[in-house]
Write an enzyme that holds these catalytic residues in place. Structure first.
Site, PDB file in Angstrom:
ATOM      1  N   THR A  58       6.570  17.582  72.187  1.00  0.00           N
ATOM      2  CA  THR A  58       6.681  16.209  72.684  1.00  0.00           C
ATOM      3  C   THR A  58       5.660  15.724  73.611  1.00  0.00           C
ATOM      4  OG1 THR A  58       8.180  14.983  74.200  1.00  0.00           O
ATOM      5  CG2 THR A  58       8.539  17.358  74.101  1.00  0.00           C
ATOM      6  N   ASP A  59       5.333  14.793  73.821  1.00  0.00           N
ATOM      7  CA  ASP A  59       4.488  14.281  74.932  1.00  0.00           C
ATOM      8  C   ASP A  59       4.758  14.788  76.195  1.00  0.00           C
ATOM      9  OD1 ASP A  59       6.247  12.506  75.360  1.00  0.00           O
ATOM     10  OD2 ASP A  59       4.768  10.733  75.336  1.00  0.00           O
ATOM     11  N   GLU A  60       6.088  14.845  76.487  1.00  0.00           N
ATOM     12  CA  GLU A  60       6.620  15.228  77.704  1.00  0.00           C
ATOM     13  C   GLU A  60       6.020  16.676  78.268  1.00  0.00           C
ATOM     14  OE1 GLU A  60      10.600  14.744  79.154  1.00  0.00           O
ATOM     15  OE2 GLU A  60      10.918  12.958  78.026  1.00  0.00           O
ATOM     16  N   LYS A  72      19.902   7.301  74.685  1.00  0.00           N
ATOM     17  CA  LYS A  72      18.432   7.174  75.145  1.00  0.00           C
ATOM     18  C   LYS A  72      18.576   5.626  75.385  1.00  0.00           C
ATOM     19  CE  LYS A  72      17.450  11.301  73.752  1.00  0.00           C
ATOM     20  NZ  LYS A  72      18.086  11.679  72.614  1.00  0.00           N
ATOM     21  N   HIS A 100      11.885  12.127  87.932  1.00  0.00           N
ATOM     22  CA  HIS A 100      11.461  11.392  86.981  1.00  0.00           C
ATOM     23  C   HIS A 100      10.031  11.056  86.792  1.00  0.00           C
ATOM     24  CE1 HIS A 100      12.670   7.042  85.206  1.00  0.00           C
ATOM     25  NE2 HIS A 100      11.741   7.492  84.332  1.00  0.00           N
ATOM     26  N   LEU A 113      25.092  20.024  63.917  1.00  0.00           N
ATOM     27  CA  LEU A 113      25.941  18.861  63.948  1.00  0.00           C
ATOM     28  C   LEU A 113      26.613  18.839  65.399  1.00  0.00           C
ATOM     29  CD1 LEU A 113      27.773  18.117  60.644  1.00  0.00           C
ATOM     30  CD2 LEU A 113      25.694  17.202  61.364  1.00  0.00           C
ATOM     31  N   TYR A 171      14.250  19.957  80.120  1.00  0.00           N
ATOM     32  CA  TYR A 171      13.947  19.498  78.659  1.00  0.00           C
ATOM     33  C   TYR A 171      12.701  20.196  78.546  1.00  0.00           C
ATOM     34  CZ  TYR A 171      12.422  16.747  74.854  1.00  0.00           C
ATOM     35  OH  TYR A 171      12.235  16.452  73.791  1.00  0.00           O
ATOM     36  N   LYS A 203      10.756  22.610  75.641  1.00  0.00           N
ATOM     37  CA  LYS A 203      10.016  22.224  74.737  1.00  0.00           C
ATOM     38  C   LYS A 203       8.456  22.857  74.925  1.00  0.00           C
ATOM     39  CE  LYS A 203      10.684  19.792  71.613  1.00  0.00           C
ATOM     40  NZ  LYS A 203      11.285  20.100  70.233  1.00  0.00           N
TER      41      LYS A 203
HETATM   42  P1  NAD Z   1      18.552  14.145  68.278  1.00  0.00           P
HETATM   43  O1  NAD Z   1      19.034  14.521  69.676  1.00  0.00           O
HETATM   44  O2  NAD Z   1      18.679  12.527  68.002  1.00  0.00           O
HETATM   45  O3  NAD Z   1      18.719  15.255  67.184  1.00  0.00           O
HETATM   46  C1  NAD Z   1      18.661  16.243  67.302  1.00  0.00           C
HETATM   47  C2  NAD Z   1      19.432  17.171  66.249  1.00  0.00           C
HETATM   48  O4  NAD Z   1      19.431  18.516  66.289  1.00  0.00           O
HETATM   49  C3  NAD Z   1      20.771  16.814  66.078  1.00  0.00           C
HETATM   50  O5  NAD Z   1      21.130  16.421  64.572  1.00  0.00           O
HETATM   51  C4  NAD Z   1      21.586  18.217  66.435  1.00  0.00           C
HETATM   52  O6  NAD Z   1      22.647  18.332  65.766  1.00  0.00           O
HETATM   53  C5  NAD Z   1      20.501  19.195  65.996  1.00  0.00           C
HETATM   54  N1  NAD Z   1      20.775  20.529  66.395  1.00  0.00           N
HETATM   55  C6  NAD Z   1      20.734  20.763  68.145  1.00  0.00           C
HETATM   56  N2  NAD Z   1      20.992  21.848  68.228  1.00  0.00           N
HETATM   57  C7  NAD Z   1      20.959  22.631  66.962  1.00  0.00           C
HETATM   58  C8  NAD Z   1      21.130  23.903  66.767  1.00  0.00           C
HETATM   59  N3  NAD Z   1      20.994  24.997  67.565  1.00  0.00           N
HETATM   60  N4  NAD Z   1      20.928  24.442  65.285  1.00  0.00           N
HETATM   61  C9  NAD Z   1      20.608  23.247  64.465  1.00  0.00           C
HETATM   62  N5  NAD Z   1      20.693  21.785  64.840  1.00  0.00           N
HETATM   63  C10 NAD Z   1      20.626  21.592  66.004  1.00  0.00           C
HETATM   64  O7  NAD Z   1      16.899  14.377  68.680  1.00  0.00           O
HETATM   65  P2  NAD Z   1      15.525  13.268  68.255  1.00  0.00           P
HETATM   66  O8  NAD Z   1      15.489  12.420  69.308  1.00  0.00           O
HETATM   67  O9  NAD Z   1      15.670  12.921  66.782  1.00  0.00           O
HETATM   68  O10 NAD Z   1      14.377  14.475  68.313  1.00  0.00           O
HETATM   69  C11 NAD Z   1      14.211  15.384  67.446  1.00  0.00           C
HETATM   70  C12 NAD Z   1      13.046  16.233  67.695  1.00  0.00           C
HETATM   71  O11 NAD Z   1      11.936  15.267  68.050  1.00  0.00           O
HETATM   72  C13 NAD Z   1      13.202  17.080  68.957  1.00  0.00           C
HETATM   73  O12 NAD Z   1      12.555  18.253  68.787  1.00  0.00           O
HETATM   74  C14 NAD Z   1      12.557  16.228  70.163  1.00  0.00           C
HETATM   75  O13 NAD Z   1      12.070  17.165  71.175  1.00  0.00           O
HETATM   76  C15 NAD Z   1      11.247  15.527  69.336  1.00  0.00           C
HETATM   77  N6  NAD Z   1      10.929  14.458  69.798  1.00  0.00           N
HETATM   78  C16 NAD Z   1      11.565  13.331  70.107  1.00  0.00           C
HETATM   79  C17 NAD Z   1      11.031  12.270  70.333  1.00  0.00           C
HETATM   80  C18 NAD Z   1      11.908  10.908  70.664  1.00  0.00           C
HETATM   81  O14 NAD Z   1      11.662  10.002  71.426  1.00  0.00           O
HETATM   82  N7  NAD Z   1      13.234  11.032  70.048  1.00  0.00           N
HETATM   83  C19 NAD Z   1       9.731  12.302  70.880  1.00  0.00           C
HETATM   84  C20 NAD Z   1       9.041  13.327  70.736  1.00  0.00           C
HETATM   85  C21 NAD Z   1       9.529  14.586  70.228  1.00  0.00           C
HETATM   86  O1  DAU Z   2       8.603  11.230  75.534  1.00  0.00           O
HETATM   87  C1  DAU Z   2       8.983  11.746  74.549  1.00  0.00           C
HETATM   88  C2  DAU Z   2      10.633  12.050  74.863  1.00  0.00           C
HETATM   89  O2  DAU Z   2      11.083  10.635  74.953  1.00  0.00           O
HETATM   90  C3  DAU Z   2      11.238  12.819  73.859  1.00  0.00           C
HETATM   91  O3  DAU Z   2      10.473  14.444  73.928  1.00  0.00           O
HETATM   92  C4  DAU Z   2      12.826  12.997  74.511  1.00  0.00           C
HETATM   93  O4  DAU Z   2      13.497  13.866  73.471  1.00  0.00           O
HETATM   94  C5  DAU Z   2      13.457  11.584  74.320  1.00  0.00           C
HETATM   95  O5  DAU Z   2      14.623  11.588  74.936  1.00  0.00           O
HETATM   96  C6  DAU Z   2      12.472  10.784  75.353  1.00  0.00           C
HETATM   97  O6  DAU Z   2      12.654  11.106  76.817  1.00  0.00           O
HETATM   98  P1  DAU Z   2      12.696  10.050  78.116  1.00  0.00           P
HETATM   99  O7  DAU Z   2      13.276  10.812  79.047  1.00  0.00           O
HETATM  100  O8  DAU Z   2      11.328   9.081  78.039  1.00  0.00           O
HETATM  101  O9  DAU Z   2      13.754   8.873  77.227  1.00  0.00           O
HETATM  102  P2  DAU Z   2      14.838   8.200  77.585  1.00  0.00           P
HETATM  103  O10 DAU Z   2      15.461   7.252  76.642  1.00  0.00           O
HETATM  104  O11 DAU Z   2      16.045   9.233  78.320  1.00  0.00           O
HETATM  105  O12 DAU Z   2      14.085   7.205  78.944  1.00  0.00           O
HETATM  106  C7  DAU Z   2      13.391   6.372  78.828  1.00  0.00           C
HETATM  107  C8  DAU Z   2      12.871   5.858  80.056  1.00  0.00           C
HETATM  108  O13 DAU Z   2      13.909   5.039  80.433  1.00  0.00           O
HETATM  109  C9  DAU Z   2      12.723   6.850  81.177  1.00  0.00           C
HETATM  110  O14 DAU Z   2      11.643   6.534  82.055  1.00  0.00           O
HETATM  111  C10 DAU Z   2      14.172   6.894  81.904  1.00  0.00           C
HETATM  112  C11 DAU Z   2      14.606   5.496  81.734  1.00  0.00           C
HETATM  113  N1  DAU Z   2      16.014   5.144  81.718  1.00  0.00           N
HETATM  114  C12 DAU Z   2      16.565   5.992  80.794  1.00  0.00           C
HETATM  115  C13 DAU Z   2      17.873   5.777  80.615  1.00  0.00           C
HETATM  116  C14 DAU Z   2      18.999   6.729  79.698  1.00  0.00           C
HETATM  117  C15 DAU Z   2      16.535   4.171  82.409  1.00  0.00           C
HETATM  118  O15 DAU Z   2      16.153   3.564  83.208  1.00  0.00           O
HETATM  119  N2  DAU Z   2      17.974   4.142  82.129  1.00  0.00           N
HETATM  120  C16 DAU Z   2      18.816   5.126  81.585  1.00  0.00           C
HETATM  121  O16 DAU Z   2      20.092   4.739  81.618  1.00  0.00           O
END
Ligand code: NAD
Ligand code: DAU
Length: 339
Positions: A125-127, A188, A275, A36, A149, A153
């Site tokens: 992640t694809d990143e 995000k 970026h 949390l 980040y 990962k």
């Molecule tokens: P999020 O930031 O919404 O949630 C992360 C969760 O992990 C939170 O509930 C946080 O409390 C918990 N957490 C953080 N540190 C912790 C710790 N030390 N111990 C236990 N819990 C902990 O993240 P999300 O966007 O749902 O991403 C989840 C996973 O999916 C991540 O591994 C992320 O790299 C991966 N991922 C996300 C996306 C995306 O677009 N959201 C895409 C590809 C991969």
């Molecule tokens: O590709 C998977 C990844 O996608 C996950 O692994 C990450 O956890 C997740 O956060 C996400 O990363 P991005 O950096 O791509 O997501 P974000 O939503 O931060 O940004 C998406 C795009 O939008 C990126 O090109 C940056 C741009 N952006 C983002 C923010 C927050 C803006 O232009 N303005 C903003 O304020």
């Protein structure tokens, strides 16, 4: 019953997965382990907190006694827990190394001593591929992460693989593209821009707005994880992508259209450091397991706008009531110069 441990299950993707999996698998009993942090919220688990097949444990994945006990009880581990926001990793990377790398190591080390463990799904992640100038990343491509980040990962991704190669821990890695959908924390881009648009606040678009992301509905990600648990090879990596490559400026315009707000709200601001210009993944390998994305981007985005419009009680306490979020927003955007 099948015992499943979901780390990070109070976050965006994790909570969607817990809800989806409890409905899809009547024989699964899920334990959510979540620290949390600012991004983890019990409200995200609304509807399943009282489910007798679900147990919530507040704890840190890097806490070896707690994590070890829960891993040893599980047949399947789905490891989502991570620090996830690129912009925060640019301000301070320490927690990313601690959770994403060291926390993953703690779980994997526990998994070495878990004879009943059948699956360890590492949510990568694809990143990790870094920016993709042309074509699509394949699972065998070199990893070239370019921000703290994605480097964290990538470390976790390869550490997980090493525990398969060295100790036979049943690891499979999933590298998904950008997820969107309900319960995504409003730092995000999609939830930030939707909620700013609802409030008629500026939408801070980084740089020239031509950066491209491939949008994947979170439910399609949940189904992909499920397919990999059922049919994926241990020791392998699977890309997951929505097939929806969209430039940020086009995404921003669509959000404004859906919320009925003017394009004058677009505020080009200084670019994110380092970026990545574009992400794109080749999904041939997971398609061979029988997975394909189901949610068309237009319909998924419209449903997501509708969700945020009808769930102000979920996001207003974060954006308005949470002093830490307001400090973050001010530091991130307050003094940001126009692009
Ligand atoms: P999020 O930031 O919404 O949630 C992360 C969760 O992990 C939170 O509930 C946080 O409390 C918990 N957490 C953080 N540190 C912790 C710790 N030390 N111990 C236990 N819990 C902990 O993240 P999300 O966007 O749902 O991403 C989840 C996973 O999916 C991540 O591994 C992320 O790299 C991966 N991922 C996300 C996306 C995306 O677009 N959201 C895409 C590809 C991969
Ligand atoms: O590709 C998977 C990844 O996608 C996950 O692994 C990450 O956890 C997740 O956060 C996400 O990363 P991005 O950096 O791509 O997501 P974000 O939503 O931060 O940004 C998406 C795009 O939008 C990126 O090109 C940056 C741009 N952006 C983002 C923010 C927050 C803006 O232009 N303005 C903003 O304020």
């Amino acid at each position: 019953m099948v015992d499943v441990l979901v780390t990070g299950g109070a976050g965006f993707t994790g909570s969607n997965f817990v809800r989806w999996a409890l409905a899809a698998h009547p024989d699964w009993r899920i334990t959510t382990l979540d620290k949390l942090t600012y991004a983890g919220r019990l409200e995200n688990l609304a509807g399943v907190l009282d489910d007798p097949r679900h147990r919530f444990v507040q704890g840190d994945i890097a806490d070896a006694p707690v994590a070890g006990r829960l891993v040893r009880e599980a047949a399947i581990v789905v490891h989502f827990a991570a620090e996830t926001h690129v912009d925060r990793s640019l301000q301070s990377a320490g927690t990313f190394i601690q959770t994403d790398v060291f926390g993953t190591f703690v779980l994997l080390d526990a998994a070495r001593q878990a004879p009943g463990l059948e699956r360890f799904i590492q949510i990568s992640t694809d990143e990790v591929y870094g920016t993709v100038a042309s074509g699509r990343s394949r699972e065998t491509d070199e990893l070239r992460p370019r921000n703290p980040y994605s480097a964290s990962k990538a470390g976790a991704d390869r550490l997980a693989y090493s525990y398969w190669a060295t100790y036979g821990v049943p690891v499979t890695v999933i590298r998904a593209s950008n997820n969107y959908g309900p319960y995504q924390f409003p730092e995000k881009v999609i939830p930030l821009f939707i909620t700013n648009a609802i409030d008629e606040q500026p939408l801070p678009l980084y740089g020239d707005g031509m950066h491209v992301r491939d949008w994947l509905h979170v439910e399609d990600h949940c189904r992909a994880i499920d397919v990999v648990i059922a049919h994926g090879e241990r020791g392998e990596v699977y890309n997951v992508g929505g097939g929806n490559e969209v430039a940020n400026v086009d995404l921003t315009r669509r959000i404004l259209e859906l919320t009925g707000r003017p394009t004058s709200l677009i505020r080009p601001v200084t670019d994110r450091q380092g970026h990545d210009r574009r992400y794109a993944v080749d999904t041939t390998k997971i398609a061979a397991l029988g997975w394909a994305p189901h949610v068309p981007f237009d319909a998924g985005l419209a449903a997501t706008v509708a969700w945020y419009t009808t769930h102000e009680d979920w996001w207003r306490p974060i954006k308005e009531g949470d002093a830490a979020f307001r400090r973050y927003y001010q530091a991130q955007y307050g003094g940001r110069a126009p692009a």
